[in-house]
Design an enzyme around this catalytic site. Sequence first.
Site, mmCIF file in Angstrom:
data_model
loop_
_atom_site.group_PDB
_atom_site.id
_atom_site.type_symbol
_atom_site.label_atom_id
_atom_site.label_comp_id
_atom_site.label_asym_id
_atom_site.label_seq_id
_atom_site.Cartn_x
_atom_site.Cartn_y
_atom_site.Cartn_z
ATOM 1 N N ASP A 1 20.320 -51.253 9.253
ATOM 2 C CA ASP A 1 19.827 -50.719 10.506
ATOM 3 C C ASP A 1 18.744 -51.678 10.970
ATOM 4 O O ASP A 1 17.889 -52.088 10.183
ATOM 5 C CB ASP A 1 19.274 -49.298 10.395
ATOM 6 C CG ASP A 1 19.224 -48.658 11.779
ATOM 7 O OD1 ASP A 1 20.300 -48.373 12.346
ATOM 8 O OD2 ASP A 1 18.119 -48.468 12.316
ATOM 9 N N PHE B 1 24.220 -62.429 18.828
ATOM 10 C CA PHE B 1 24.640 -61.224 19.550
ATOM 11 C C PHE B 1 23.383 -60.495 20.034
ATOM 12 O O PHE B 1 22.258 -60.940 19.799
ATOM 13 C CB PHE B 1 25.506 -60.314 18.663
ATOM 14 C CG PHE B 1 24.763 -59.715 17.491
ATOM 15 C CD1 PHE B 1 24.579 -60.437 16.322
ATOM 16 C CD2 PHE B 1 24.219 -58.435 17.564
ATOM 17 C CE1 PHE B 1 23.877 -59.901 15.243
ATOM 18 C CE2 PHE B 1 23.520 -57.882 16.489
ATOM 19 C CZ PHE B 1 23.348 -58.624 15.333
ATOM 20 N N TYR C 1 20.185 -59.161 21.518
ATOM 21 C CA TYR C 1 19.069 -59.717 22.291
ATOM 22 C C TYR C 1 18.840 -61.209 21.997
ATOM 23 O O TYR C 1 17.879 -61.789 22.509
ATOM 24 C CB TYR C 1 17.790 -58.920 21.977
ATOM 25 C CG TYR C 1 17.916 -57.440 22.303
ATOM 26 C CD1 TYR C 1 17.728 -56.972 23.601
ATOM 27 C CD2 TYR C 1 18.252 -56.508 21.312
ATOM 28 C CE1 TYR C 1 17.856 -55.621 23.901
ATOM 29 C CE2 TYR C 1 18.381 -55.150 21.603
ATOM 30 C CZ TYR C 1 18.186 -54.719 22.903
ATOM 31 O OH TYR C 1 18.321 -53.383 23.205
HETATM 32 P P1 IMP Z 1 22.052 -50.486 14.868
HETATM 33 O O1 IMP Z 1 23.520 -50.791 14.781
HETATM 34 O O2 IMP Z 1 21.742 -49.061 15.186
HETATM 35 O O3 IMP Z 1 21.297 -51.013 13.681
HETATM 36 O O4 IMP Z 1 21.537 -51.279 16.147
HETATM 37 C C1 IMP Z 1 21.078 -52.549 16.070
HETATM 38 C C2 IMP Z 1 20.832 -53.088 17.481
HETATM 39 O O5 IMP Z 1 19.639 -53.872 17.454
HETATM 40 C C3 IMP Z 1 21.945 -54.044 17.915
HETATM 41 O O6 IMP Z 1 22.933 -53.388 18.656
HETATM 42 C C4 IMP Z 1 21.186 -55.052 18.759
HETATM 43 O O7 IMP Z 1 21.020 -54.550 20.046
HETATM 44 C C5 IMP Z 1 19.824 -55.115 18.079
HETATM 45 N N1 IMP Z 1 19.816 -56.149 17.027
HETATM 46 C C6 IMP Z 1 19.711 -55.960 15.683
HETATM 47 N N2 IMP Z 1 19.769 -57.134 15.031
HETATM 48 C C7 IMP Z 1 19.920 -58.071 15.986
HETATM 49 C C8 IMP Z 1 20.070 -59.479 15.916
HETATM 50 O O8 IMP Z 1 20.115 -60.105 14.850
HETATM 51 N N3 IMP Z 1 20.191 -60.091 17.096
HETATM 52 C C9 IMP Z 1 20.158 -59.437 18.300
HETATM 53 N N4 IMP Z 1 20.064 -58.128 18.424
HETATM 54 C C10 IMP Z 1 19.937 -57.437 17.258
#
Ligand code: IMP
Length: 200
Positions: A70, A153, A155
């Site tokens: 996460d 991917f 941001y």
């Molecule tokens: P999760 O799937 O709920 O952990 O959401 C993570 C979200 O944080 C992703 O959809 C991205 O928008 C952002 N995010 C997390 N890690 C990265 C990264 O390495 N690069 C760019 N955005 C990230």
Amino acid sequence: MKKIVIATKNKGKLREMTNAFRDLPVKVLSLSDFGELPEAVEDGKTFEENARIKARFYCEKTGCACIADDSGLEVAVLGGAPGVHSARFSGTHADDATNNAKLLQELERAGVEESPADYRCALVFHDVDGTEILTEGRCDGVVGKIARGTNGFGYDPYFYVGNRTIAEMSLEEKDGISHRGEALHKMVERLCDVLGEVNT
Ligand code: IMP
């Protein structure tokens, strides 16, 4: 060979995590190897809580050891937002483009061209016997209004480390400096210990 499922539907994360585990003596699977599965409800208040929720949920659903990440972006001028809401910053049907548009809007509203920011990652391994391992990582940088690069991917095109964005870096470079890279390297070390014990 032990099977480990990478519990994410995010293709960017899957690519980075599969790459990190390539030398481990395990068979790496993804959720798509299990057909239709229900979605975990990520209602934790921290990255750690959400990673635990996902790892436990998908371990139970697949019957295999699972690793879940996460992660998210924290922008200083926005009081740490979007944080755990990074994936859905722009609403329930958010995608990378709408989330980035929202980020630019919020920087505009705050009256700044850029802001210190960080990426955070919590990674949880959960095994069928209940063994759990948590590792974390952080990457400090600056978010700015000018997008650069096409790799990565989320941001990444707006997240600067030094004078380049993460989207201008190769997978290997990102792995060397990123929040997920840090958490993954710690996890690989911990898993080597656990798997070593299993194999002896
Ligand atoms: P999760 O799937 O709920 O952990 O959401 C993570 C979200 O944080 C992703 O959809 C991205 O928008 C952002 N995010 C997390 N890690 C990265 C990264 O390495 N690069 C760019 N955005 C990230």
